[in-house]
Design an enzyme around this catalytic site. Structure first.
Site, PDB file in Angstrom:
ATOM      1  N   HIS A 160       0.517   4.536  -2.407  1.00  0.00           N
ATOM      2  CA  HIS A 160       0.328   5.898  -1.915  1.00  0.00           C
ATOM      3  C   HIS A 160       1.489   6.811  -2.284  1.00  0.00           C
ATOM      4  CE1 HIS A 160      -3.133   5.374   1.194  1.00  0.00           C
ATOM      5  NE2 HIS A 160      -3.364   4.716   0.087  1.00  0.00           N
ATOM      6  N   HIS A 181      -6.272  -5.677  -2.503  1.00  0.00           N
ATOM      7  CA  HIS A 181      -7.117  -5.842  -1.311  1.00  0.00           C
ATOM      8  C   HIS A 181      -7.421  -7.317  -1.053  1.00  0.00           C
ATOM      9  CE1 HIS A 181      -8.640  -1.378  -1.510  1.00  0.00           C
ATOM     10  NE2 HIS A 181      -7.376  -1.491  -1.178  1.00  0.00           N
ATOM     11  N   THR A 182      -6.666  -8.191  -1.639  1.00  0.00           N
ATOM     12  CA  THR A 182      -6.725  -9.606  -1.315  1.00  0.00           C
ATOM     13  C   THR A 182      -5.965  -9.910  -0.031  1.00  0.00           C
ATOM     14  OG1 THR A 182      -6.180 -11.826  -2.080  1.00  0.00           O
ATOM     15  CG2 THR A 182      -4.674 -10.113  -2.735  1.00  0.00           C
ATOM     16  N   ARG A 237       0.822  -1.211   0.000  1.00  0.00           N
ATOM     17  CA  ARG A 237       0.000   0.000   0.000  1.00  0.00           C
ATOM     18  C   ARG A 237       0.860   1.267   0.000  1.00  0.00           C
ATOM     19  NH1 ARG A 237      -3.634   2.683   4.376  1.00  0.00           N
ATOM     20  NH2 ARG A 237      -5.236   3.689   3.111  1.00  0.00           N
ATOM     21  N   ASN A 253      -3.637   8.583   5.056  1.00  0.00           N
ATOM     22  CA  ASN A 253      -2.441   7.970   5.656  1.00  0.00           C
ATOM     23  C   ASN A 253      -2.434   8.004   7.176  1.00  0.00           C
ATOM     24  OD1 ASN A 253      -1.268   7.426   3.110  1.00  0.00           O
ATOM     25  ND2 ASN A 253      -0.437   9.502   3.000  1.00  0.00           N
ATOM     26  N   ASP A 267      -4.305 -13.989  -3.707  1.00  0.00           N
ATOM     27  CA  ASP A 267      -5.037 -14.866  -4.631  1.00  0.00           C
ATOM     28  C   ASP A 267      -6.207 -14.094  -5.249  1.00  0.00           C
ATOM     29  OD1 ASP A 267      -6.931 -14.633  -2.637  1.00  0.00           O
ATOM     30  OD2 ASP A 267      -6.530 -16.613  -1.791  1.00  0.00           O
ATOM     31  N   GLY A 283       3.753  11.079  -8.615  1.00  0.00           N
ATOM     32  CA  GLY A 283       4.710  10.087  -9.109  1.00  0.00           C
ATOM     33  C   GLY A 283       5.488   9.419  -7.981  1.00  0.00           C
TER      34      GLY A 283
HETATM   35  C1  HEM Z   1      -8.939   1.879  -5.994  1.00  0.00           C
HETATM   36  C2  HEM Z   1      -8.744   2.753  -5.050  1.00  0.00           C
HETATM   37  C3  HEM Z   1      -8.360   2.359  -3.652  1.00  0.00           C
HETATM   38  C4  HEM Z   1      -8.996   2.743  -2.515  1.00  0.00           C
HETATM   39  C5  HEM Z   1     -10.200   3.650  -2.409  1.00  0.00           C
HETATM   40  C6  HEM Z   1      -8.304   2.116  -1.413  1.00  0.00           C
HETATM   41  C7  HEM Z   1      -8.638   2.291  -0.082  1.00  0.00           C
HETATM   42  C8  HEM Z   1      -8.095   1.574   0.965  1.00  0.00           C
HETATM   43  C9  HEM Z   1      -8.500   1.690   2.335  1.00  0.00           C
HETATM   44  C10 HEM Z   1      -9.574   2.641   2.851  1.00  0.00           C
HETATM   45  C11 HEM Z   1      -7.778   0.813   3.064  1.00  0.00           C
HETATM   46  C12 HEM Z   1      -7.869   0.550   4.570  1.00  0.00           C
HETATM   47  C13 HEM Z   1      -7.051   1.574   5.330  1.00  0.00           C
HETATM   48  C14 HEM Z   1      -7.311   1.513   6.807  1.00  0.00           C
HETATM   49  O1  HEM Z   1      -8.401   1.103   7.221  1.00  0.00           O
HETATM   50  O2  HEM Z   1      -6.405   1.911   7.574  1.00  0.00           O
HETATM   51  C15 HEM Z   1      -6.881   0.133   2.158  1.00  0.00           C
HETATM   52  C16 HEM Z   1      -5.989  -0.832   2.521  1.00  0.00           C
HETATM   53  C17 HEM Z   1      -5.094  -1.417   1.649  1.00  0.00           C
HETATM   54  N1  HEM Z   1      -4.912  -1.072   0.322  1.00  0.00           N
HETATM   55 FE1  HEM Z   1      -6.122   0.092  -0.789  1.00  0.00          FE
HETATM   56  N2  HEM Z   1      -7.283   1.366  -1.893  1.00  0.00           N
HETATM   57  C18 HEM Z   1      -7.255   1.487  -3.256  1.00  0.00           C
HETATM   58  C19 HEM Z   1      -6.332   0.929  -4.116  1.00  0.00           C
HETATM   59  C20 HEM Z   1      -5.246   0.190  -3.705  1.00  0.00           C
HETATM   60  C21 HEM Z   1      -4.123  -0.157  -4.545  1.00  0.00           C
HETATM   61  C22 HEM Z   1      -3.941   0.291  -5.987  1.00  0.00           C
HETATM   62  C23 HEM Z   1      -3.273  -0.908  -3.783  1.00  0.00           C
HETATM   63  C24 HEM Z   1      -1.946  -1.507  -4.158  1.00  0.00           C
HETATM   64  C25 HEM Z   1      -1.633  -1.908  -5.361  1.00  0.00           C
HETATM   65  C26 HEM Z   1      -3.886  -1.038  -2.477  1.00  0.00           C
HETATM   66  C27 HEM Z   1      -3.380  -1.791  -1.443  1.00  0.00           C
HETATM   67  C28 HEM Z   1      -3.918  -1.860  -0.176  1.00  0.00           C
HETATM   68  C29 HEM Z   1      -3.467  -2.799   0.844  1.00  0.00           C
HETATM   69  C30 HEM Z   1      -2.438  -3.891   0.661  1.00  0.00           C
HETATM   70  C31 HEM Z   1      -4.193  -2.499   2.011  1.00  0.00           C
HETATM   71  C32 HEM Z   1      -4.026  -3.131   3.402  1.00  0.00           C
HETATM   72  C33 HEM Z   1      -2.892  -2.387   4.108  1.00  0.00           C
HETATM   73  C34 HEM Z   1      -2.534  -2.884   5.498  1.00  0.00           C
HETATM   74  O3  HEM Z   1      -3.053  -3.889   5.962  1.00  0.00           O
HETATM   75  O4  HEM Z   1      -1.695  -2.212   6.134  1.00  0.00           O
HETATM   76  N3  HEM Z   1      -5.054  -0.338  -2.459  1.00  0.00           N
HETATM   77  N4  HEM Z   1      -7.095   0.632   0.884  1.00  0.00           N
END
Ligand code: HEM
Ligand SMILES: *[C@@H]1O[C@H](CO)[C@@H](O)[C@H](O)[C@H]1NC(C)=O
Ligand SMILES: *[C@@H]1O[C@H](CO)[C@@H](O)[C@H](O)[C@H]1NC(C)=O
Ligand SMILES: *[C@@H]1O[C@H](CO)[C@@H](O)[C@H](O)[C@H]1NC(C)=O
Ligand SMILES: *[C@@H]1O[C@H](CO)[C@@H](O)[C@H](O)[C@H]1NC(C)=O
Length: 322
Positions: A58, A181-182, A54, A87, A245, A64
């Site tokens: 970000h 988000h897997t 993540r 963040n 997955d 960039g």
């Molecule tokens: C499409 C738009 C996206 C939105 C709106 C979004 C939003 C979020 C939100 C709200 C969370 C939870 C944060 C929290 O509760 O603290 C999250 C977690 C996460 N996101 Fe996304 N996300 C997006 C795209 C992505 C992309 C492109 C990636 C990576 C390629 C990604 C990877 C992750 C990962 C791995 C987590 C878990 C992080 C952890 O456990 O520390 N996300 N995302």
């Protein structure tokens, strides 16, 4: 975990500097060094691979891939992106990035940029078998407002598409990258509180989000009661929480996407004929997902810093300018 092969992605020239052997001569062990630190960190923190993936997202989406996300605040000088809404209290793994940087500085001082550390860490985190290494500049600026403008969990498909389009990423990229988000965790406030409330008061209707499966809604309501602690953690993919997955897509198929931004990819009226068929494909074909994910990670890693990278510096400490 399947085998992802990213072959022949050493692109030369002005438009692309992605090259899997970028550090071959200057820091030949860079990849192994990063991997070692990550494996160690993972022993006490199963979530760390998700968190680092993540961070790369970000970093890249805000002006960039420049490592600016890693800079700590300095009063009157640097308004750290770490404090921006998406963040603050959410982005994590910075201490592990520090450990990676320390190990790399010991092996090859002043060579591997902080932005590349995030790229390599993300790549290793999703266990792509062949390395792709992004070379990107390390800028001396932060973009606090840009960090606040990251895609938000409550946004609809049209807005998500336009935010991806703004950095040259298309529908396949949007669907494939959302597949990250897997794994990882998500706080209750992203499903149970304004403006992201899907359980109690969706879009001000005083009703739950009708696109959410009712059994899943009841499950989440137990974990995230109305007006409860918004920081309680949940699995983004309750089926296989720590496995990379295709289950993110299988969940969406049965209306068990966690975030609005997840379920929109399938359920939005605008998704029909655009992103929904891509979700369908990845839900049934994991290899197709892996192949697209690898390519889209490269596309994302290739989002160029706005300023000439040669204006940047290889920071000794990712938290501070040299
Ligand atoms: C499409 C738009 C996206 C939105 C709106 C979004 C939003 C979020 C939100 C709200 C969370 C939870 C944060 C929290 O509760 O603290 C999250 C977690 C996460 N996101 Fe996304 N996300 C997006 C795209 C992505 C992309 C492109 C990636 C990576 C390629 C990604 C990877 C992750 C990962 C791995 C987590 C878990 C992080 C952890 O456990 O520390 N996300 N995302
Ligand atoms: C860089 O290192 C990788 C892995 O050791 C190797 O497969 C590749 O051939 C090397 N490339 C160059 C240009 O030396
Ligand atoms: C980040 O969150 C903390 C704790 O909620 C808060 O005190 C701080 O002001 C926030 N930082 C920014 C820049 O909003
Ligand atoms: C998506 O959200 C934006 C901003 O809230 C809004 O202007 C737009 O009408 C919405 N589009 C759809 C199709 O719901
Ligand atoms: C539901 O949300 C709307 C708009 O977000 C708000 O005005 C209303 O007060 C909320 N209802 C309750 C019961 O909290």
């Amino acid at each position: 975990m399947g085998v992802l092969v990213v072959a022949a992605l050493c692109l030369h020239g002005a438009t692309a500097q992605l090259c899997e052997d970028y550090y071959n001569s200057t820091c030949p062990d860079a990849y192994d060094i990063v991997k070692q630190v990550l494996i160690e960190a993972h022993q006490s923190d199963t979530r760390i691979y998700a968190s680092l993936t993540r961070l790369h997202f970000h970093d890249c989406f805000v002006q960039g891939c420049d490592g600016s996300l890693l800079l700590d605040g300095v009063p009157g000088l640097i308004n750290s992106e770490k404090g921006a809404l998406p963040n603050n209290g959410s982005a994590r793994g910075f201490d592990v990035v520090d450990n990676v940087k320390t190990a790399l500085e010991a092996a090859c001082p002043g060579v591997v940029s902080c932005a590349d550390i995030l790229a390599i860490a993300a790549e290793i985190s999703v266990e792509l078998v062949q390395a792709y290494i992004l070379h990107s500049g390390t800028l001396k600026t932060v973009d606090f407002d840009g960090a606040n403008n990251l895609p938000a969990p409550f946004e609809n498909l049209t807005v998500l598409q336009s935010k991806f389009k703004a950095v040259n990423l298309n529908d396949v990229d949007l669907v494939a990258l959302s597949g990250a988000h897997t794994f990882g965790r998500v706080q209750c406030q992203n499903v149970a509180a304004f403006p992201a409330d899907r359980l109690y008061n969706f879009s001000g209707t005083n009703m739950p989000d009708p696109t959410m499966d009712s059994a899943y809604r009841e499950f989440l309501s137990q974990r995230c009661p109305r007006n409860g602690d918004g920081r309680v953690l949940n699995d983004l993919d309750p089926t296989t929480p720590d496995t990379f997955d295709k289950n993110y897509y299988s969940n969406i198929e049965v209306n068990r996407g966690f975030l609005t931004s997840d379920q929109e990819l399938k359920s939005s009226p605008e998704a029909q004929g655009t992103t929904a068929p891509i979700v369908d494909q990845f839900a049934t074909n994991q290899d197709a997902f892996f192949a697209s994910f690898a390519q889209s990670m490269i596309n994302m890693g290739n989002i160029k810093p706005l300023t000439d990278p040669s204006q940047g510096e290889i920071r000794i400490n990712c938290r501070r300018l040299n």
